[in-house]
Scaffold this active site. Structure first.
Site, PDB file in Angstrom:
ATOM      1  N   ASP A 124      17.429  -3.417 -18.592  1.00  0.00           N
ATOM      2  CA  ASP A 124      16.285  -2.595 -18.200  1.00  0.00           C
ATOM      3  C   ASP A 124      16.294  -2.205 -16.723  1.00  0.00           C
ATOM      4  O   ASP A 124      16.345  -1.030 -16.397  1.00  0.00           O
ATOM      5  CB  ASP A 124      14.968  -3.289 -18.554  1.00  0.00           C
ATOM      6  CG  ASP A 124      13.795  -2.326 -18.467  1.00  0.00           C
ATOM      7  OD1 ASP A 124      13.908  -1.224 -19.031  1.00  0.00           O
ATOM      8  OD2 ASP A 124      12.790  -2.663 -17.823  1.00  0.00           O
TER       9      ASP A 124
ATOM     10  N   HIS B  23      17.730   2.376 -14.782  1.00  0.00           N
ATOM     11  CA  HIS B  23      17.257   1.884 -16.080  1.00  0.00           C
ATOM     12  C   HIS B  23      18.437   1.861 -17.044  1.00  0.00           C
ATOM     13  O   HIS B  23      18.868   2.891 -17.553  1.00  0.00           O
ATOM     14  CB  HIS B  23      16.146   2.787 -16.608  1.00  0.00           C
ATOM     15  CG  HIS B  23      15.660   2.397 -17.968  1.00  0.00           C
ATOM     16  ND1 HIS B  23      14.939   1.244 -18.199  1.00  0.00           N
ATOM     17  CD2 HIS B  23      15.806   2.994 -19.171  1.00  0.00           C
ATOM     18  CE1 HIS B  23      14.657   1.156 -19.485  1.00  0.00           C
ATOM     19  NE2 HIS B  23      15.177   2.212 -20.098  1.00  0.00           N
TER      20      HIS B  23
ATOM     21  N   ARG C 109      35.296  15.931 -29.878  1.00  0.00           N
ATOM     22  CA  ARG C 109      36.012  15.246 -30.952  1.00  0.00           C
ATOM     23  C   ARG C 109      37.264  14.548 -30.433  1.00  0.00           C
ATOM     24  O   ARG C 109      37.651  13.480 -30.910  1.00  0.00           O
ATOM     25  CB  ARG C 109      36.395  16.248 -32.046  1.00  0.00           C
ATOM     26  CG  ARG C 109      35.212  16.911 -32.706  1.00  0.00           C
ATOM     27  CD  ARG C 109      34.379  15.912 -33.511  1.00  0.00           C
ATOM     28  NE  ARG C 109      35.144  15.340 -34.593  1.00  0.00           N
ATOM     29  CZ  ARG C 109      35.271  15.897 -35.801  1.00  0.00           C
ATOM     30  NH1 ARG C 109      34.701  17.054 -36.054  1.00  0.00           N
ATOM     31  NH2 ARG C 109      35.971  15.287 -36.737  1.00  0.00           N
TER      32      ARG C 109
END
Length: 310
Positions: A180, A141, A247
């Site tokens: 999808d 998916h 980060r």
């Protein structure tokens, strides 16, 4: 995927059906092409299952070998070859021994001929068709795009914005593959992805519904299939109230699909972030990582800090 039959090969190549037209709907059940060297010498493994044999390809080498035998010897060798269980024999224009044609016609055995400049290239073309039927596949998916020539799987929970960012990427002339339901296959240790046939060219956009990309954006922005190079997962920023994003982003994780690993990034989604630009930057960084210009950011910062403090 449907079964691979001899007829499928005939439809995809300019094969001449020399014999066995009544049997071209027979199924090919084993991957690969066999050159009949050992079999023509008379070697057969009687314990092998005759129902699970490879198709046979014969060209100049086999033709030259068979020229040394009398008609009686050749007919015996060809009869044994055709009865060993192979579903079909393919010959090129370089195989000219008509005695095989005669035996194949008598046995109503599928014998195909093709005029192709390179036997090795023909073999690869046929195996490319085989891959569509025999390669291991899974369905995931996600949304699949081709960005800067790299196939990118975009993951994320429903409603996170995968379809919307795909539309934004298409505005930047990147190519849409599917949404999808993405079918992934492992072909020769490389991952390829395409849309499930049911959803081909279709994408669901919340508030609008399902739209046909070929009509809304144009057929030129659709790519039927792409090699897959990386995965990107979109997730809500500060999930659970905790900001645990990297980060520096110098450690790329990997994700396994069908036994093959690809680079994988998790990208936080929040208001004001231009995800299309971020995904483009991620693909750009992937290309840098693959090049000779790749460098460790931590080492780079340490080096610059050392230079500035000297």
């Amino acid at each position: 995927m449907s079964k691979l039959t001899i007829k499928e090969l005939v439809n995809k190549f300019d094969f001449e059906i020399i014999s066995g037209a009544n049997n071209i709907n027979n199924e090919i059940t084993v991957y690969g092409l066999n050159r009949a060297g050992l079999e023509l010498t008379g070697y057969f493994n009687e314990q092998e299952d005759k129902k699970h044999k490879r198709a046979i390809l014969m060209s100049s080498k086999e033709n030259n070998y068979m020229t040394q035998f009398s008609d009686q010897e050749a007919f015996e060798k060809y009869t044994n070859l055709l009865k060993m269980g192979s579903p079909v024999i393919i010959i090129t224009q370089k195989f000219t021994d008509e005695r095989l044609n005669k035996i194949a016609s008598e046995l109503d055995f599928p014998l195909l001929r093709i005029n192709y400049p390179s036997t090795s290239e023909l073999t690869q073309k046929i195996l490319d068709i085989y891959d569509l039927y025999f390669a291991p596949t899974i369905e995931v998916h996600s949304t699949l795009m081709n960005i800067f020539g790299k196939g990118v799987l975009i993951f994320g929970q429903s409603g996170i914005g995968k379809s919307e960012v795909s539309l934004e990427l298409m505005k930047k002339n990147h190519l849409f593959v599917g949404d999808d339901r993405i079918v992934i296959s492992n072909r020769n240790s490389e991952l390829f992805g395409k849309s499930h046939a049911l959803l081909q060219n279709l994408i669901e956009v919340r508030g609008i519904g399902i739209i046909d990309i070929s009509k809304v954006q144009g057929q030129q922005l659709i790519m039927p299939e792409t090699k897959i190079h990386m995965g990107i997962e979109l997730f809500k920023f500060q999930e659970g109230g905790i900001d645990n994003t990297d980060r520096l982003g110098n450690e790329w994780t990997q994700k396994d699909f069908l036994g093959l690993k690809i680079p994988y990034l998790r990208v936080p989604v929040s208001a004001g972030r231009n995800l299309a630009n971020i995904i483009e930057a991620a693909v750009g960084q992937l290309k840098v990582n693959e090049s000779t210009d790749a460098q460790d950011i931590i080492e780079l910062l340490a080096k610059r800090n050392s230079e500035l403090t000297e």
